[in-house]
Design a protein around this motif. Sequence first.
Motif, PDB file in Angstrom:
ATOM      1  N   PRO A  85       1.243  15.299 -10.243  1.00 29.81           N
ATOM      2  CA  PRO A  85       1.525  16.476 -10.485  1.00 29.81           C
ATOM      3  C   PRO A  85       2.348  16.444 -11.486  1.00 29.81           C
ATOM      4  CG  PRO A  85       3.296  16.196  -8.588  1.00 29.81           C
ATOM      5  CD  PRO A  85       2.522  14.585  -9.017  1.00 29.81           C
ATOM      6  N   ALA A  86       2.779  16.034 -12.701  1.00 27.77           N
ATOM      7  CA  ALA A  86       2.860  15.631 -13.727  1.00 27.77           C
ATOM      8  C   ALA A  86       2.108  15.336 -15.046  1.00 27.77           C
ATOM      9  CB  ALA A  86       4.139  14.137 -14.120  1.00 27.77           C
ATOM     10  N   VAL A  87       1.023  14.233 -14.511  1.00 27.31           N
ATOM     11  CA  VAL A  87      -0.933  14.683 -15.419  1.00 27.31           C
ATOM     12  C   VAL A  87      -1.095  16.324 -14.859  1.00 27.31           C
ATOM     13  CG1 VAL A  87      -2.813  13.103 -15.188  1.00 27.31           C
ATOM     14  CG2 VAL A  87      -0.487  11.794 -14.918  1.00 27.31           C
ATOM     15  N   LEU A  88      -1.817  16.147 -13.168  1.00 20.94           N
ATOM     16  CA  LEU A  88      -2.357  17.856 -14.133  1.00 20.94           C
ATOM     17  C   LEU A  88      -2.148  18.754 -14.653  1.00 20.94           C
ATOM     18  CD1 LEU A  88      -3.007  17.956  -9.872  1.00 20.94           C
ATOM     19  CD2 LEU A  88      -4.363  17.101 -11.757  1.00 20.94           C
ATOM     20  N   LEU A 124      -7.606  11.311  -9.892  1.00 22.56           N
ATOM     21  CA  LEU A 124      -7.155  10.079  -9.343  1.00 22.56           C
ATOM     22  C   LEU A 124      -6.004   9.720  -8.272  1.00 22.56           C
ATOM     23  CD1 LEU A 124      -9.173   7.422  -8.904  1.00 22.56           C
ATOM     24  CD2 LEU A 124      -8.718   6.592 -11.766  1.00 22.56           C
ATOM     25  N   GLY A 125      -5.408   9.841  -9.203  1.00 22.29           N
ATOM     26  CA  GLY A 125      -4.252   9.785  -8.298  1.00 22.29           C
ATOM     27  C   GLY A 125      -3.759  10.623  -7.128  1.00 22.29           C
ATOM     28  N   LEU A 126      -4.627  11.788  -6.587  1.00 27.17           N
ATOM     29  CA  LEU A 126      -4.322  12.018  -5.445  1.00 27.17           C
ATOM     30  C   LEU A 126      -5.842  11.303  -4.773  1.00 27.17           C
ATOM     31  CD1 LEU A 126      -5.041  16.039  -6.264  1.00 27.17           C
ATOM     32  CD2 LEU A 126      -3.027  14.748  -4.966  1.00 27.17           C
ATOM     33  N   VAL A 127      -6.770  11.435  -4.819  1.00 25.77           N
ATOM     34  CA  VAL A 127      -7.703   9.824  -4.462  1.00 25.77           C
ATOM     35  C   VAL A 127      -7.120   8.956  -4.210  1.00 25.77           C
ATOM     36  CG1 VAL A 127      -9.889   9.126  -5.127  1.00 25.77           C
ATOM     37  CG2 VAL A 127     -10.206  10.855  -5.580  1.00 25.77           C
ATOM     38  N   ILE A 128      -6.440   7.995  -4.473  1.00 24.44           N
ATOM     39  CA  ILE A 128      -5.751   7.143  -4.452  1.00 24.44           C
ATOM     40  C   ILE A 128      -4.680   7.389  -3.251  1.00 24.44           C
ATOM     41  CG2 ILE A 128      -4.592   4.824  -5.127  1.00 24.44           C
ATOM     42  CD1 ILE A 128      -5.873   5.497  -7.829  1.00 24.44           C
ATOM     43  N   GLY A 129      -4.088   8.542  -4.026  1.00 23.32           N
ATOM     44  CA  GLY A 129      -2.027   8.958  -3.040  1.00 23.32           C
ATOM     45  C   GLY A 129      -2.478   8.959  -2.414  1.00 23.32           C
ATOM     46  N   ALA A 159       1.122   6.557  -6.599  1.00 19.01           N
ATOM     47  CA  ALA A 159       0.460   7.135  -7.298  1.00 19.01           C
ATOM     48  C   ALA A 159       0.043   9.244  -6.436  1.00 19.01           C
ATOM     49  CB  ALA A 159      -0.909   7.170  -6.349  1.00 19.01           C
ATOM     50  N   LEU A 160       1.111   9.660  -6.592  1.00  9.31           N
ATOM     51  CA  LEU A 160       1.937  11.001  -5.312  1.00  9.31           C
ATOM     52  C   LEU A 160       2.482  10.883  -6.865  1.00  9.31           C
ATOM     53  CD1 LEU A 160       1.075  10.779  -2.143  1.00  9.31           C
ATOM     54  CD2 LEU A 160      -0.632  11.707  -3.323  1.00  9.31           C
ATOM     55  N   ALA A 161       3.353  10.500  -6.976  1.00  6.54           N
ATOM     56  CA  ALA A 161       4.399  11.139  -8.048  1.00  6.54           C
ATOM     57  C   ALA A 161       4.026  11.150  -9.189  1.00  6.54           C
ATOM     58  CB  ALA A 161       5.156  10.026  -7.831  1.00  6.54           C
ATOM     59  N   VAL A 162       2.944  10.401  -9.651  1.00  7.43           N
ATOM     60  CA  VAL A 162       2.802  10.919 -11.133  1.00  7.43           C
ATOM     61  C   VAL A 162       1.398  12.009 -10.818  1.00  7.43           C
ATOM     62  CG1 VAL A 162       3.122   8.627 -11.944  1.00  7.43           C
ATOM     63  CG2 VAL A 162       0.547   9.083 -11.000  1.00  7.43           C
ATOM     64  N   LEU A 171       1.032  -1.567  -0.009  1.00  9.83           N
ATOM     65  CA  LEU A 171      -0.061  -0.175  -0.080  1.00  9.83           C
ATOM     66  C   LEU A 171       0.822   1.418   0.643  1.00  9.83           C
ATOM     67  CD1 LEU A 171      -3.483   0.642  -0.128  1.00  9.83           C
ATOM     68  CD2 LEU A 171      -2.750   0.457   2.618  1.00  9.83           C
ATOM     69  N   THR A 172       1.515   1.017   0.780  1.00 10.30           N
ATOM     70  CA  THR A 172       2.853   2.630   0.910  1.00 10.30           C
ATOM     71  C   THR A 172       3.984   2.475  -1.165  1.00 10.30           C
ATOM     72  OG1 THR A 172       3.307   1.960   2.986  1.00 10.30           O
ATOM     73  CG2 THR A 172       5.245   3.283   1.777  1.00 10.30           C
ATOM     74  N   ALA A 173       3.866   1.403  -0.747  1.00  7.24           N
ATOM     75  CA  ALA A 173       4.394   1.524  -2.919  1.00  7.24           C
ATOM     76  C   ALA A 173       3.484   2.178  -3.757  1.00  7.24           C
ATOM     77  CB  ALA A 173       4.806   0.619  -3.659  1.00  7.24           C
TER      78      ALA A 173
END
Length: 313
Positions: free
Chosen positions: A185-188, A201-206, A180-183, A173-175
């Motif tokens: 900013p680039a997607v946004l 969605l990455g924020l919602v998951i991360g 999710a949090l790493a990708v 879950l940590t990984a």
Amino acid sequence: MNHATSRLRALAALPFVLALAVHLLVLALWYDRLSDPLATHFGASGRADGFTSRAAFAMISTALLLGLGAGWTLLVRRTALWGAWATAGFTGALLVLLVRDNLDAADAALVSSPLANLTVAAAVAGLFALGGWALTRHVPPVDSEAPVIDGPRLPLGASEVAGWTRATGSRPLTALAVLALAVTPAVLILAPWPGAVLGLLGLVIGVPGFALARIRVSVDRRGLTVRPAIVSWPRLRIPLDEVADADVRDVDAVADYGGWGYRVRAHRTGVVLRSGEALVVRRTGGREFAVTVPDARTAAALLNTLAERHGKV
């Protein structure tokens, strides 16, 4: 469903009804003054880089408020009513501000959305949260008879006090949360609308995933508390007067709860980081809460002892 639960759900739904009513009223009054399409996504500079037709925006924004409202109404707890109000206030304010930014725009590509909008939305959320917190006093705790506690006990003298705490975590879950949090900013920043939704969605998951990747479970005079290990909030607490019984059970994360993280199933919820030993608490309202943690038997025994002592006070 008892009277207290019905009132709680009604109060949880109310702010979303209010937010939706205001949003639809604003859309109706200003509809002819809005360009088609509208600017609905903005880059780091505040300039528009994503667009949606007026009709689609009305449907999506309505569905968003209805979906959030339905989720909070079904899952809300008495101690988290303020969260429902804060969510409705923040979301409703952002939608109204988005409509305002698009007013009388000759070209949607020239629309900008200042970062101050987030501050305004946060302020509205704070005011709504205070309103929800104030309304909590109008929701009585779940009524029940004195619980009969049959689980394990930890012998304590009449004047003795004790507490138990243990941290536990999940590497997978940590990984996932870090990825999710790493990708995000680039997607946004780089992805055009509506692809930027994947960033959200990455924020919602991360964010929730990172908060739940390592947790601390505590049992003391306040009851059972589960919170992220690195910060003290958000936290889930079951006070002693809501504990009917605590025991230990082996759980299967997928078969019993459908996965990992904060899980919601019929008549039970849980913070499940792995399969195996779990502390399971039966609440006075009939629902169960489980958290996977080592040394769960000691936690259950102490929780039963403290709950029984609390019931005799």
